[in-house]
Scaffold this motif. Structure first.
Motif, mmCIF file in Angstrom:
data_model
loop_
_atom_site.group_PDB
_atom_site.id
_atom_site.type_symbol
_atom_site.label_atom_id
_atom_site.label_comp_id
_atom_site.label_asym_id
_atom_site.label_seq_id
_atom_site.Cartn_x
_atom_site.Cartn_y
_atom_site.Cartn_z
ATOM 1 N N MET A 1 0.855 -1.148 0.000
ATOM 2 C CA MET A 1 0.000 0.000 0.000
ATOM 3 C C MET A 1 0.908 1.218 0.000
ATOM 4 N N ALA A 2 0.536 2.235 -0.763
ATOM 5 C CA ALA A 2 1.398 3.401 -0.846
ATOM 6 C C ALA A 2 0.597 4.660 -1.144
ATOM 7 N N LEU A 3 1.137 5.771 -0.696
ATOM 8 C CA LEU A 3 0.641 7.095 -1.048
ATOM 9 C C LEU A 3 1.834 7.840 -1.625
ATOM 10 N N GLY A 37 4.399 11.477 1.105
ATOM 11 C CA GLY A 37 3.743 10.195 0.973
ATOM 12 C C GLY A 37 4.376 9.154 1.859
ATOM 13 N N TRP A 38 4.013 7.900 1.616
ATOM 14 C CA TRP A 38 4.524 6.800 2.409
ATOM 15 C C TRP A 38 4.357 5.495 1.639
ATOM 16 N N VAL A 39 5.099 4.480 2.057
ATOM 17 C CA VAL A 39 4.990 3.130 1.511
ATOM 18 C C VAL A 39 4.978 2.174 2.688
ATOM 19 N N ALA A 40 4.063 1.222 2.649
ATOM 20 C CA ALA A 40 3.996 0.199 3.699
ATOM 21 C C ALA A 40 3.850 -1.168 3.028
ATOM 22 N N HIS A 60 4.544 0.074 9.983
ATOM 23 C CA HIS A 60 5.935 0.499 9.822
ATOM 24 C C HIS A 60 6.166 1.178 8.472
ATOM 25 N N ALA A 61 5.306 2.134 8.153
ATOM 26 C CA ALA A 61 5.378 2.838 6.869
ATOM 27 C C ALA A 61 6.653 3.671 6.768
ATOM 28 N N GLU A 62 7.246 3.661 5.588
ATOM 29 C CA GLU A 62 8.393 4.504 5.288
ATOM 30 C C GLU A 62 7.844 5.798 4.696
ATOM 31 N N THR A 63 8.131 6.921 5.315
ATOM 32 C CA THR A 63 7.574 8.190 4.868
ATOM 33 C C THR A 63 8.565 8.962 3.999
ATOM 34 N N THR A 64 8.013 9.841 3.185
ATOM 35 C CA THR A 64 8.792 10.731 2.335
ATOM 36 C C THR A 64 8.242 12.138 2.496
ATOM 37 N N GLY A 65 9.108 13.079 2.811
ATOM 38 C CA GLY A 65 8.722 14.485 2.845
ATOM 39 C C GLY A 65 7.710 14.836 3.916
ATOM 40 N N LEU A 66 7.163 16.019 3.770
ATOM 41 C CA LEU A 66 6.153 16.531 4.683
ATOM 42 C C LEU A 66 4.881 15.703 4.548
ATOM 43 N N GLN A 67 4.340 15.246 5.632
ATOM 44 C CA GLN A 67 3.139 14.404 5.603
ATOM 45 C C GLN A 67 1.888 15.286 5.632
ATOM 46 N N ALA A 68 1.633 15.929 4.500
ATOM 47 C CA ALA A 68 0.481 16.823 4.362
ATOM 48 C C ALA A 68 0.137 16.965 2.891
ATOM 49 N N LEU A 69 -1.135 17.288 2.613
ATOM 50 C CA LEU A 69 -1.535 17.587 1.243
ATOM 51 C C LEU A 69 -0.904 18.904 0.837
ATOM 52 N N LEU A 70 -0.271 18.906 -0.309
ATOM 53 C CA LEU A 70 0.405 20.095 -0.788
ATOM 54 C C LEU A 70 -0.243 20.576 -2.085
ATOM 55 N N PRO A 71 -0.350 21.876 -2.290
ATOM 56 C CA PRO A 71 -0.937 22.394 -3.531
ATOM 57 C C PRO A 71 -0.040 22.082 -4.726
ATOM 58 N N GLY A 72 -0.651 21.947 -5.892
ATOM 59 C CA GLY A 72 0.105 21.723 -7.108
ATOM 60 C C GLY A 72 0.660 20.325 -7.269
ATOM 61 N N LEU A 77 -3.084 6.961 -4.201
ATOM 62 C CA LEU A 77 -3.174 5.965 -3.136
ATOM 63 C C LEU A 77 -3.381 4.634 -3.846
ATOM 64 N N THR A 78 -2.452 3.696 -3.652
ATOM 65 C CA THR A 78 -2.506 2.420 -4.360
ATOM 66 C C THR A 78 -2.429 1.250 -3.385
ATOM 67 N N PHE A 79 -3.035 0.157 -3.782
ATOM 68 C CA PHE A 79 -2.977 -1.054 -2.968
ATOM 69 C C PHE A 79 -3.201 -2.271 -3.842
ATOM 70 N N THR A 80 -2.752 -3.413 -3.360
ATOM 71 C CA THR A 80 -2.995 -4.702 -3.992
ATOM 72 C C THR A 80 -3.593 -5.590 -2.921
ATOM 73 N N GLY A 81 -4.636 -6.286 -3.282
ATOM 74 C CA GLY A 81 -5.296 -7.139 -2.305
ATOM 75 C C GLY A 81 -5.480 -8.552 -2.808
ATOM 76 N N PRO A 82 -5.600 -9.491 -1.899
ATOM 77 C CA PRO A 82 -5.779 -10.892 -2.300
ATOM 78 C C PRO A 82 -7.243 -11.184 -2.655
ATOM 79 N N ARG A 83 -7.430 -12.159 -3.511
ATOM 80 C CA ARG A 83 -8.773 -12.696 -3.785
ATOM 81 C C ARG A 83 -8.653 -14.198 -3.759
#
Length: 128
Positions: A1-3, A37-40, A60-72, A77-83
């Protein structure tokens, strides 16, 4: 899962289309301190809710940069799930800070637009 996020000038012809331009959410071209964003690497088998920039600590998400919505910036938001007995499914939603700010009470952002929960449930039924 990632943002992940990227700016308007980070384009790639082989990427997923968003609006009238094509962008590559996995591209590191043009990455800067503006990225957020972040990746978990987790397996989530049930629904879960959490603030956009605060995934559960157990992930235990790995974050990148400021954790806030930024203009421009555009966010993915992506994910993969089992079926059970099927190939896994992939999900993604693209949005901007303005998209989320435009949501009214009880609305969600999906398929590039705001909608109520009933419309979202119909959309999911049509796509699945």
């Amino acid at each position: 899962m990632a943002l992940r996020s990227w700016g308007e000038r980070e384009y790639d012809d082989d990427a997923v289309g968003v609006g009238e331009s094509t962008v590559n959410p996995s591209s590191s071209a043009g990455s800067s301190v503006e990225d957020s964003g972040w990746v978990a690497r987790v397996s989530v088998r049930s629904s879960t809710s959490f603030p956009l920039f605060s995934p559960p600590p157990s992930w235990h998400a790995e974050t990148t940069g400021l954790q806030a919505l930024l203009p421009g910036r555009t966010y993915a938001l992506t994910f993969t799930g089992p079926r059970e007995g099927w190939d896994p499914y992939d999900g993604h939603v693209y949005f901007t800070a303005d998209d989320l700010a435009s949501l009214g009470p009880g609305q969600v952002w999906a398929d590039g637009r705001a909608m109520n929960r009933d419309a979202f449930d119909e959309l999911v039924d049509e796509k699945c």
